[in-house]
Each structure stands twice: as structure tokens, then as C-alpha cells.
Design a protein around this motif. Structure first.
Motif, PDB file in Angstrom:
ATOM      1  N   UNK A 372       0.843  -1.207   0.000  1.00 41.47           N
ATOM      2  CA  UNK A 372       0.000   0.000   0.000  1.00 41.47           C
ATOM      3  C   UNK A 372       0.872   1.249   0.000  1.00 41.47           C
ATOM      4  N   UNK A 373       2.028   1.162  -0.642  1.00 43.63           N
ATOM      5  CA  UNK A 373       3.004   2.248  -0.583  1.00 43.63           C
ATOM      6  C   UNK A 373       2.483   3.564  -1.107  1.00 43.63           C
ATOM      7  N   UNK A 374       1.868   3.585  -2.278  1.00 43.71           N
ATOM      8  CA  UNK A 374       1.419   4.846  -2.857  1.00 43.71           C
ATOM      9  C   UNK A 374       0.325   5.485  -2.012  1.00 43.71           C
ATOM     10  N   UNK A 375      -0.535   4.666  -1.399  1.00 49.05           N
ATOM     11  CA  UNK A 375      -1.612   5.193  -0.547  1.00 49.05           C
ATOM     12  C   UNK A 375      -1.035   5.847   0.701  1.00 49.05           C
ATOM     13  N   UNK A 376      -0.063   5.176   1.341  1.00 49.70           N
ATOM     14  CA  UNK A 376       0.532   5.717   2.562  1.00 49.70           C
ATOM     15  C   UNK A 376       1.240   7.040   2.288  1.00 49.70           C
ATOM     16  N   UNK A 377       2.057   7.074   1.229  1.00 53.91           N
ATOM     17  CA  UNK A 377       2.796   8.296   0.928  1.00 53.91           C
ATOM     18  C   UNK A 377       1.876   9.456   0.552  1.00 53.91           C
ATOM     19  N   UNK A 378       0.732   9.144  -0.026  1.00 50.69           N
ATOM     20  CA  UNK A 378      -0.208  10.203  -0.401  1.00 50.69           C
ATOM     21  C   UNK A 378      -0.928  10.763   0.825  1.00 50.69           C
ATOM     22  N   UNK A 379      -1.218   9.891   1.805  1.00 48.25           N
ATOM     23  CA  UNK A 379      -2.000  10.318   2.971  1.00 48.25           C
ATOM     24  C   UNK A 379      -1.158  10.856   4.126  1.00 48.25           C
ATOM     25  N   UNK A 380       0.159  10.661   4.090  1.00 51.12           N
ATOM     26  CA  UNK A 380       1.017  11.141   5.175  1.00 51.12           C
ATOM     27  C   UNK A 380       1.906  12.261   4.648  1.00 51.12           C
ATOM     28  N   UNK A 381       1.985  13.380   5.425  1.00 49.61           N
ATOM     29  CA  UNK A 381       2.851  14.490   5.023  1.00 49.61           C
ATOM     30  C   UNK A 381       3.165  15.353   6.227  1.00 49.61           C
TER      31      UNK A 381
END
Length: 853
Positions: A372-381
Motif C-alpha cells: 500500500x506504498x502509494x496510498x501511505x505516501x499520499x495520505x502522510x505528510x
């Protein structure tokens, strides 16, 4: 008791499949960009123990007779002349020839019992034991035994017997017996001189009363292990082995085929792989094919274009030993990019073992996970950093989804809060003027996001200590020293006195003393003090501290052993470290003494002797077993006794003739390899072994370099080879063109400055290494494999022999290797090849480098 073959496997077979992936911390079911570790149980290959047989005539061929009659007379303890090495008791201990034998009803207690036909397991010779169910006397007990067996003290052995039940439900008793004095047949039957008996694990003072093994129908092998230690009283001088049958089941019959007592020796030296040298990592998207393994292209499956194979991963190169029977692969970001694709989120992975020779092991069943790499990087900042340089308190804010929690420096932090389902806040107190923290999100299924790094800066004013100069600093200046931070006048005065009595130098001990002093580390001149328990007995003791071991030599340490002389290299390996030339070498087959002038401690290229090998330049001894008598050292390796405390206890327990004292100021936890190398001989006085916390070992100590080798003599896949390859890749040393008058080695430099050669190239380019199968090896591989390959035998140079060359530079004091020139840039010098020693005033182009013999 254990059943099975005589030779036992001690490892699993082949290169088996990896099957255990049960490490949830490294193998979560859901992975993110930072979940790059794959952990699994390490696999191993097969290995077999070698045995040294101690029993004699174990196949029982010595019982051969022409009539097949009873081996002894009824009621008589004397064996017949046809028995050699074994003794049979009772007229119901019967000879069975290789053609088999019919046991008639008249030979049983019950004459109505039907006749039985029996033949040995290996269709050779055997002995039959019949149980008549009567009280055991010479005439009606069936038994065989062998006495006079010599066993070494403190060693491990195996008793093994092969049996076949022919009639009834027989029970067999068998044991190992230790005795002293005489052991006639009558003594043996009555256990007159028996002092210990064993059926495995422990020894008892009397024979076993009920050690019966119920023999199943058909053939079986039975064994037990025992050790020649832990006796209940007197230590036996000789041993015997017994097999007997008697009990309540009359008219039972057992064939005894083979009886062995074997000493456990080393594992099979011809097994080249014990543990894999590396692993492949295979990953594929879960394509939902009916057969999971078909996605890994096993069997007759169609190709999988999405399958990615990474590796092999080796130790020190992405593979980590977890020291619990498991290993872990850590993939790089570039490898992760090869695996994960935006169109897939479900994946399968597995590990496959790889041998030293590149052989691929069996593939096991894979493990699933979601990515779920792309989802995690999109939702965390990270959206905001409140970084007031005048404040120690920093506030960092960011976004998330409801399933994410925030990790600070890889763990939870009490300053993290969640104002809403989509935001987070970190209140962080800095401890340093400049500090970098890592922030990361973790999914509730365990997947990790990419890491965000934030640098925090805090202004501060610090107090700087200022040393006050006094007279001790003046004295320190006279010996070239400065006061250490926080050092008192008393401590400084001790270092000043030490600098005068133990000046620093370029030698090993000078560097150790000087470095310890400059770093403020305390050294001990008498870390271990040795003296003799009986100073006036007239004997000498020699103690040698090498780069990797402590050796102790006493005049009483003389060893006799049997070893094989290599038919080609003319060398023989020894069990112990030899102190001097052997006092006797005798060929066992003809009792011929090898002349002392033909025997020497083995040396190679004039360097330090190898103390566990001798050279025998005597043709009749080649390929023969010889008995060698030689003085030896007792050696304590620092790798086995890592601390001074362990070393002290081991030496004190093993040497009652010596008194050993550990300096009371030492805790015993100090590392043993801090002992400074040296050699000491004493008879009535005592000697002190110095120790320094600065460990400097002589690279020129050949045994230190040899200690890195594998058991077969090669340096393949060892730390030494990795160091050499690193040197070759980082240090520009060329052997193709050498200007001999610009840089050369001098023997005096070698001795005085302690220079030594480092192997930078295994062999010169004038070579073509081929094995008997025609496979070609590059010089590096040939040397690292010790010019031997487990599968194809010896690797030979078809151009120039490798024995003509010494790898490295300045191998000996006499300027070897030579520089052999093909041509010169100076027109006044002939183009004929010549040997160049020292300065020549000319530039030569080197053809090859080595010692021409």
C-alpha cells in the motif's frame, strides 16, 4: 537406543527449501515503502560424521567353519581354534556360513519346535544365538564378546550392531565393558575385573541387569553413544563389547551380522557446503493462477513476465545473520522499484538458497502480502515546522488518514497528538544545538510509509574549559606529551614516568605502549603471571603469545599419533601444534623408521613454519600411514577464550604444574587478544605477560594469516579474500608494468620497519588455469580455491605452475619476487630477458613477477 545405519547424518540433506517465514515484525501482511526486510529460517546441507573403527573383525568373518557346528563345547569356557578376535560362549552359539544354515528342532529346548532356516543380512558370514530359557551357564548361554579394545580417554564413541530375528520374540542384551588387569574367558564370564559398563549416556559399576532390546522381525540396526569419561570408580585400562541372548522366551533365534565400536571423528571433509553462501529473493504480483508455484515458473508452467529475482544476497551484502537460526534480506530502494508496480497491490515472495558454487536450492511455498506504498505516501505528510531557534521546544504538524499513527525516530513518542482524524501534531524538546529527527506513518496493519527527515536548530551559549598550565605540563612537554581532558596532575605524572620507561616506537610493542599512553588507556605489564608449581624440578616451560593464541610448552608434552602422508605434497597433518622436529616417524605397514634428515616442520616459501604440518621427503612413506612422535604446544585460541578471565580459568585448570595469577586490578572481562606478542622460557623464575587495550597484531605472522583460511586450505568467501578484493579495487597496484628503479623493496627495510606483503593479486597474468573437466578459472578463483575444486579435483596452470609465484610484494628478505624483464627503454641494454635486483637505472616492462625455481 537408536536404530538406523552405522553412519549418521548430522545435518539436513542437500539444499532444502526455505519453509519458515514466521517473523511478523519483518514480514507484515501489509507492506509500505519502508517495509524492505524479508526474514526467514536459514537452511543447511548434508554432512556425515567420519568414524575411526576401534573393534576388530567386526564383520565376524573370523568365525568361518566347515561344519556349521557349535563354536564352543558344552559347559566349556574355551573357544575353538577357528575363533580369532572374538570369543563365543555356550554350545548354542552357532556358526552360520555365507550359504545359510538350517536350525533343527534338536537344537532347541522344545524338540517339537519347527526347524528354522537362516542366512546373514549381507549374505556373508554371521553368528546365531539361541535362547533355551535356562539359567545362564557356560553351556546354555549364547553370547559373543571381544576384549582388548583400546579407547582414548574423554572421547565420544558409537556402539552399533546389526541383527535379524529368525524365530520367537528374542531379546538381546549388548553393552560396552571396561576392565583392568587380566581378562580371561572365565574372568569375562564372571565379570571378575570389570570396573564399569555402559549402554549409553552413563557408566555403572556392574553389568546391566535388564538391558534387553526386543528384536523386531526381519533385519534391524541398533546403536548407542557413549563417552570414555564419568566412570563410577576406577578408570578402565581396556574395554570389551558383549552381545548375548537369554530370558523367558525359549527357542528364540537371532542372527548377529556386524558389531562395531567407532570413535567419532570430524564431519565429512568432502562435503563442500554446510550452509548456503547466499539466498535469492523472488517476488511476483499475485496473478491468481490456480497453481501458486507456477507463478514462480516451477514445473511445466508458462513464463511469468512479472517474476523478479533479486540477488544473490551474501553476508555483508544485504544478508544479515540474526544469530537465532534465521537470516534477513534488506532490499535497496532501486530493488524495490523493480518489484512494486502501481497496477498491483497483492504480491508473493520466497527465498531460495544458493551454494558456494552457484547451485540453486529447492524452492518452497511463497508468502503473500499487500503493498500500500502509494496510498501511505499520499495520505502522510509534514505541513508545518515551528522552528524558533531561541526555544528548545519545537512544534511540527502534518496530515494523515484515520488509519495512520506517527512514529518519531522509529518509535512512539509522548509528544504526538491527533487534533482530528486527518491531522497530527508533534511537540518535541531538543537536546542538541542541531538535531535531525525522522517522521514516519504506520498503518494499523503494520505497513510503514516513506521517512520524512526534519532538521531542528537551537541557538546556545556554551562554557569552554580552559586548562591551567603548571609544572607537570612542563615535564610532559619534555617527553612530547599533552595533558588529556580532565586529567589530574597525579595521572599525568604516571604517564610521564611511563613515557620515559616505555618509549614509543615503530615496533609492535612500542606502538602498543605509545598508543595506550597517548589515549589515556592503562596497560598492564603483568596481566598474567606464570611460575612453576615445583620450581626446582629441573624442567623448562616455554610460553608463546602469537597474534591469535597463547601456547604453553612443557618438557612432558610429547604426543604420538597416526597420520597419512600426502602422496603429492609430501606433507602430513598433525592434531597438535608441533614444537620441534619429530623424535620419531615410522611407517606402519612395514615398521620402517623414516630418517630424521627427511622430516621437518613444514614451511612454505621460507616464511614462518606451519606448526600443525610436517614435510616428509621420503618416497617409501608417500601415501602411507605413519606413526609420529613429537613435542607439542598446548594452544589456547583467543577466538575460543575471548576474555582474560576465560583464558586464565582454562589454563589454570589444565596445567597443575603451573601457577597462574591474574592481575588483581583486572576484572577478567578484558579481551584476551590484548596480550602483547612475545616468547618466554623459564625454569625456576616467573614470567609476566603484558596486556594493552590497544590491540596490534603482526600481519607478517604467517599463522595469523593462515587462521583466516577455510578447513580445506582455501580463502574462498572468507574475510581475508574480501579484504584483498577491497585493496585491489581501492589501491592502484599494477603488476603489468613496473618501473624497477623508482620503487623497490630492501631486505633491511623489511626487517627494521616491519614491512610485510599484502596479497594484492593472486597470480600473474601468465596463466591458464584448467581442471580435469576443461573448465577454465581466472587466477583469483584458482588461488582462492587453493587450486582444488570439490567436484573436479585439482586446478592446474597449463602455462606456468602456480608454485613458481608468490602472491603479493616483498614476500621474502632476499628481494623475491624477482622482476623479470622482456625489454628495456634503454637502447644500451640487451633485449634478452634478465633478472633485475635493486636499482638498475633503467625502466623495465615487466612480463611476470614471481620466484622462478
Amino acid at each position: 537406543m537408536s536404530c538406523g545405519g552405522r553412519f549418521k547424518n548430522v545435518e539436513g540433506g542437500g539444499l532444502p527449501a526455505v519453509t519458515n517465514y514466521n517473523y511478523p515484525e519483518e514480514n507484515p501482511p501489509v507492506r509500505g515503502p519502508s517495509n524492505v526486510k524479508f526474514r526467514f529460517e536459514e537452511v543447511s546441507s548434508s554432512s556425515i560424521y567420519l568414524f575411526d573403527q576401534k573393534s576388530v573383525n567386526s564383520d565376524l568373518e573370523v568365525f568361518q567353519g566347515t561344519t556349521g557346528a557349535a563354536l564352543t563345547q558344552s559347559g566349556s569356557p574355551t573357544d575353538t581354534s577357528s575363533v580369532s578376535g572374538w570369543v563365543a560362549l555356550g554350545d548354542i552359539t552357532l556358526d552360520v556360513p555365507d550359504t545359510g544354515r538350517v536350525f533343527t528342532s534338536g537344537e532347541f529346548a522344545d524338540t517339537t519346535y519347527p526347524s528354522v532356516t537362516g542366512r546373514s543380512l549381507d549374505k556373508a558370514h554371521s553368528v546365531a544365538l539361541i535362547n533355551r530359557g535356562a539359567d545362564p551357564t557356560y553351556g546354555n548361554i549364547a553370547a559373543i564378546f571381544q576384549s582388548g579394545i583400546q579407547l582414548d580417554a574423554g572421547e565420544n564413541y558409537q556402539f552399533y550392531v546389526e541383527l535379524r530375528a529368525l524365530a520367537g520374540s528374542p531379546s538381546i542384551a549388548f553393552w560396552v565393558e571396561g576392565y583392568t588387569g587380566d581378562y580371561s574367558i572365565s574372568d569375562a564370564y564372571n565379570a571378575t575385573n570389570t570396573v564399569a559398563a555402559s549402554t549409553g549416556s552413563t557408566w555403572t559399576a556392574t553389568r546391566p541387569a535388564a538391558n534387553f532390546f526386543s528384536v523386531p522381525s526381519g533385519a534391524t540396526g541398533v546403536s548407542f553413544d557413549f563417552s570414555t569419561s564419568g566412570f563410577p570408580g576406577t578408570t578402565p585400562t581396556n574395554y570389551a563389547i558383549w552381545v548375548t541372548i537369554y530370558g523367558t522366551d525359549a527357542d528364540s533365534v537371532v542372527l548377529v551380522d556386524n558389531i562395531y565400536v567407532d570413535q567419532y571423528m570430524q564431519k565429512d571433509a568432502f562435503t563442500s557446503v554446510i550452509l548456503p553462501s547466499g539466498y535469492l529473493l523472488q517476488v511476483t504480483p499475485d496473478l491468481q493462477w490456480p497453481d501458486t508455484l507456477s507463478m514462480f515458473e516451477e514445473g511445466d508452467s508458462r513464463p511469468n513476465p512479472h517474476l523478479v529475482t533479486l540477488g544473490p544476497y551474501m553476508f555483508g551484502g544485504g544478508l544479515t545473520d540474526k544469530n537465532d537460526g534465521s537470516v534477513e534480506i534488506t532490499i535497496s530502494s532501486s530493488d524495490a522499484d523493480k518489484i512494486f508496480r502501481p497496477e498491483f497491490n497483492r504480491y508473493l515472495w520466497r527465498a531460495v538458497a544458493v551454494s558456494d558454487n552457484g547451485e540453486i536450492g529447492d524452492g518452497g511455498f511463497p508468502v503473500r502480502f499487500d503493498y500500500v506504498g502509494s496510498v501511505l505516501d499520499r495520505d502522510f505528510s509534514v505541513t508545518d515546522v515551528s522552528d524558533d531557534e531561541t526555544s528548545f521546544v519545537k512544534v511540527i504538524r502534518g496530515k494523515r488518514n484515520a488509519r495512520l499513527t506517527i512514529l518519531v525516530n522509529g518509535g512512539s513518542h509522548p509528544g504526538v497528538s491527533y487534533p482530528s482524524a486527518t491531522t497530527w501534531t508533534l511537540t518535541y524538546i531538543t537536546k542538541l544545538p542541531k538535531e535531525t529527527i525522522s517522521l514516519q506513518a504506520v498503518d494499523d496493519a503494520g505497513a510503514l510509509s516513506s521517512i520524512e527527515y526534519v532538521e531542528l536548530i537551537t541557538s546556545e551559549r556554551t562554557l569552554k574549559p580552559q586548562k591551567l598550565w603548571n609544572v607537570f605540563d612542563e615535564y610532559a612537554l619534555l617527553v612530547g606529551m599533552d595533558r588529556l581532558p580532565g586529567e589530574s596532575n597525579e595521572d599525568l605524572s604516571e604517564r610521564i614516568a611511563d613515557a620515559v620507561s616505555n618509549p614509543g616506537s615503530h615496533l609492535i610493542d612500542g606502538i602498543a605502549y605509545g598508543a595506550s599512553r597517548e589515549l589515556g588507556l592503562k596497560k598492564f605489564k603483568s596481566a598474567l603471571t606464570f611460575s612453576k608449581s615445583s620450581p626446582d624440578d629441573g624442567t623448562e616451560v616455554t610460553i608463546v603469545v602469537t597474534a591469535f593464541s597463547l601456547r604453553i610448552r612443557h618438557e612432558s608434552y610429547t604426543h604420538t599419533e597416526t597420520t597419512l602422508v600426502h602422496p603429492v605434497y609430501r606433507t602430513a597433518a598433525l592434531e597438535k601444534k608441533i614444537y620441534d622436529d619429530p623424535t620419531s616417524v615410522k611407517i606402519l605397514s612395514n615398521d620402517q623408521e623414516v630418517p630424521s634428515s627427511k622430516v621437518s616442520v613444514f614451511t612454505e616459501h621460507g616464511e614462518r613454519p606451519l606448526l600443525n604440518e610436517i614435510h616428509i621427503d621420503f618416497d617409501p612413506a608417500l601415501g602411507e600411514l605413519v606413526s609420529v612422535v613429537y613435542p607439542y604446544y598446548l594452544e589456547y585460541r583467543f577466538s575460543d577464550y575471548k576474555t582474560l578471565g576465560e583464558l586464565y580459568k582454562a589454563v589454570k585448570a589444565a596445567h597443575p604444574e603451573l601457577s597462574v595469577v591474574l592481575d588483581p586490578e583486572l576484572s577478567g572481562a578484558e579481551l584476551s587478544n590484548g596480550l602483547i606478542a612475545g616468547e618466554y622460557t623459564f625454569s625456576s623464575s616467573s614470567v609476566d605477560l603484558p596486556w594493552s587495550p590497544v590491540f596490534l597484531k603482526q600481519v607478517s605472522d604467517k599463522e595469523f594469516k593462515e587462521s583466516f583460511r577455510n578447513t580445506d586450505g582455501s580463502i574462498w568467501n572468507t574475510r581475508l579474500e574480501s579484504w584483498i578484493r577491497t585493496l585491489k579495487s581501492t589501491v592502484q597496484v599494477s603488476w603489468g608494468n613496473i618501473i624497477s628503479d623508482k620503487d623497490y623493496w630492501d631486505a633491511e627495510d623489511n626487517r627494521r620497519l616491519a614491512f610485510d606483503h599484502v596479497i594484492t593479486l593472486y597470480d600473474p597474468p601468465v596463466s591458464r588455469f584448467i581442471d580435469k573437466n576443461g573448465k577454465i578459472y581466472d587466477p583469483e578463483s584458482a588461488f582462492a580455491r587453493a587450486y582444488k575444486d570439490p567436484s573436479s579435483g585439482k586446478i592446474e596452470n597449463t602455462l606456468l605452475s602456480y608454485q613458481h609465484f608468490i602472491p603479493g610484494v616483498a614476500s621474502r628478505f632476499d628481494l623475491i619476487p624477482d622482476l623479470v624483464s622482456l625489454r628495456s627503454s634503454d637502447p644500451e641494454i640487451s633485449d634478452e630477458p634478465s633478472h633485475v635486483v635493486g636499482e638498475t637505472g633503467s625502466e623495465f616492462i615487466d612480463l611476470f613477477t614471481g620466484n622462478i625455481v
